[in-house]
Design a protein around this motif. Sequence first.
Motif, PDB file in Angstrom:
ATOM      1  N   LEU A   1       0.813  -1.217   0.000  1.00 33.06           N
ATOM      2  CA  LEU A   1       0.000   0.000   0.000  1.00 33.06           C
ATOM      3  C   LEU A   1       0.846   1.265   0.000  1.00 33.06           C
ATOM      4  CD1 LEU A   1      -2.497  -1.077   2.808  1.00 33.06           C
ATOM      5  CD2 LEU A   1      -2.793  -1.344   0.334  1.00 33.06           C
ATOM      6  N   ASP A   2       0.496   2.161  -0.900  1.00 30.15           N
ATOM      7  CA  ASP A   2       1.054   3.512  -0.879  1.00 30.15           C
ATOM      8  C   ASP A   2       0.247   4.287   0.156  1.00 30.15           C
ATOM      9  OD1 ASP A   2       2.221   5.940  -1.449  1.00 30.15           O
ATOM     10  OD2 ASP A   2       1.475   6.079  -3.491  1.00 30.15           O
ATOM     11  N   ILE A   3       0.875   5.217   0.838  1.00 27.26           N
ATOM     12  CA  ILE A   3       0.161   5.971   1.866  1.00 27.26           C
ATOM     13  C   ILE A   3      -0.662   7.095   1.249  1.00 27.26           C
ATOM     14  CG2 ILE A   3       0.424   7.474   3.884  1.00 27.26           C
ATOM     15  CD1 ILE A   3       2.827   5.739   4.672  1.00 27.26           C
ATOM     16  N   ASN A   4      -0.075   7.876   0.372  1.00 22.21           N
ATOM     17  CA  ASN A   4      -0.766   9.028  -0.214  1.00 22.21           C
ATOM     18  C   ASN A   4      -1.314   8.700  -1.593  1.00 22.21           C
ATOM     19  OD1 ASN A   4      -0.194  10.858   1.943  1.00 22.21           O
ATOM     20  ND2 ASN A   4       1.911  10.904   1.231  1.00 22.21           N
ATOM     21  N   VAL A   5      -2.593   8.337  -1.619  1.00 23.20           N
ATOM     22  CA  VAL A   5      -3.278   8.032  -2.878  1.00 23.20           C
ATOM     23  C   VAL A   5      -4.620   8.749  -2.892  1.00 23.20           C
ATOM     24  CG1 VAL A   5      -2.175   5.777  -3.232  1.00 23.20           C
ATOM     25  CG2 VAL A   5      -4.282   5.911  -1.913  1.00 23.20           C
ATOM     26  N   PRO A   6      -5.204   8.943  -4.059  1.00 21.97           N
ATOM     27  CA  PRO A   6      -6.533   9.575  -4.128  1.00 21.97           C
ATOM     28  C   PRO A   6      -7.595   8.721  -3.442  1.00 21.97           C
ATOM     29  CG  PRO A   6      -5.506   9.466  -6.306  1.00 21.97           C
ATOM     30  CD  PRO A   6      -4.653   8.650  -5.384  1.00 21.97           C
ATOM     31  N   GLY A   7      -8.641   9.354  -2.995  1.00 23.57           N
ATOM     32  CA  GLY A   7      -9.746   8.637  -2.368  1.00 23.57           C
ATOM     33  C   GLY A   7      -9.470   8.428  -0.891  1.00 23.57           C
ATOM     34  N   ILE A   8      -9.139   7.214  -0.524  1.00 25.27           N
ATOM     35  CA  ILE A   8      -8.797   6.862   0.856  1.00 25.27           C
ATOM     36  C   ILE A   8      -7.299   6.593   0.903  1.00 25.27           C
ATOM     37  CG2 ILE A   8      -9.164   5.209   2.721  1.00 25.27           C
ATOM     38  CD1 ILE A   8     -11.839   4.509   1.464  1.00 25.27           C
ATOM     39  N   ASP A   9      -6.590   7.238   1.849  1.00 24.50           N
ATOM     40  CA  ASP A   9      -5.147   6.989   1.937  1.00 24.50           C
ATOM     41  C   ASP A   9      -4.894   5.580   2.474  1.00 24.50           C
ATOM     42  OD1 ASP A   9      -4.332   7.114   4.986  1.00 24.50           O
ATOM     43  OD2 ASP A   9      -5.799   8.710   4.655  1.00 24.50           O
ATOM     44  N   GLY A  10      -3.696   5.092   2.275  1.00 20.96           N
ATOM     45  CA  GLY A  10      -3.343   3.720   2.641  1.00 20.96           C
ATOM     46  C   GLY A  10      -3.516   3.403   4.113  1.00 20.96           C
ATOM     47  N   LEU A  11      -3.244   4.362   4.993  1.00 18.03           N
ATOM     48  CA  LEU A  11      -3.399   4.143   6.433  1.00 18.03           C
ATOM     49  C   LEU A  11      -4.874   3.967   6.808  1.00 18.03           C
ATOM     50  CD1 LEU A  11      -0.833   6.781   7.729  1.00 18.03           C
ATOM     51  CD2 LEU A  11      -0.531   4.297   7.670  1.00 18.03           C
ATOM     52  N   THR A  12      -5.714   4.841   6.295  1.00 14.44           N
ATOM     53  CA  THR A  12      -7.148   4.760   6.563  1.00 14.44           C
ATOM     54  C   THR A  12      -7.738   3.503   5.948  1.00 14.44           C
ATOM     55  OG1 THR A  12      -7.258   7.171   6.605  1.00 14.44           O
ATOM     56  CG2 THR A  12      -9.343   5.989   6.348  1.00 14.44           C
TER      57      THR A  12
END
Length: 78
Positions: free
Chosen positions: A50-61
Amino acid sequence: MKIFLLEDEIMLNESIEEYLQEIGHQVRSCIDGLKAMDILSEESFDLLLLDINVPGIDGLTLLESLHHLKIHTPAIYI
């Protein structure tokens, strides 16, 4: 191994997916967190990249939401 890849940088996504397939893994990739959530709610995987900063929902969330759904697939953040 069945791997799910979430990476919004298209060239990096394609490179990682290609490499993993070349060494024998099944890979499903996505560039958007919301689409990833849909896929991960319906399919099971052995590993999440998982990338952390992505469009929509970030990887952490995204991972936190999966845990609420009792989906506890091992994850690596990239």
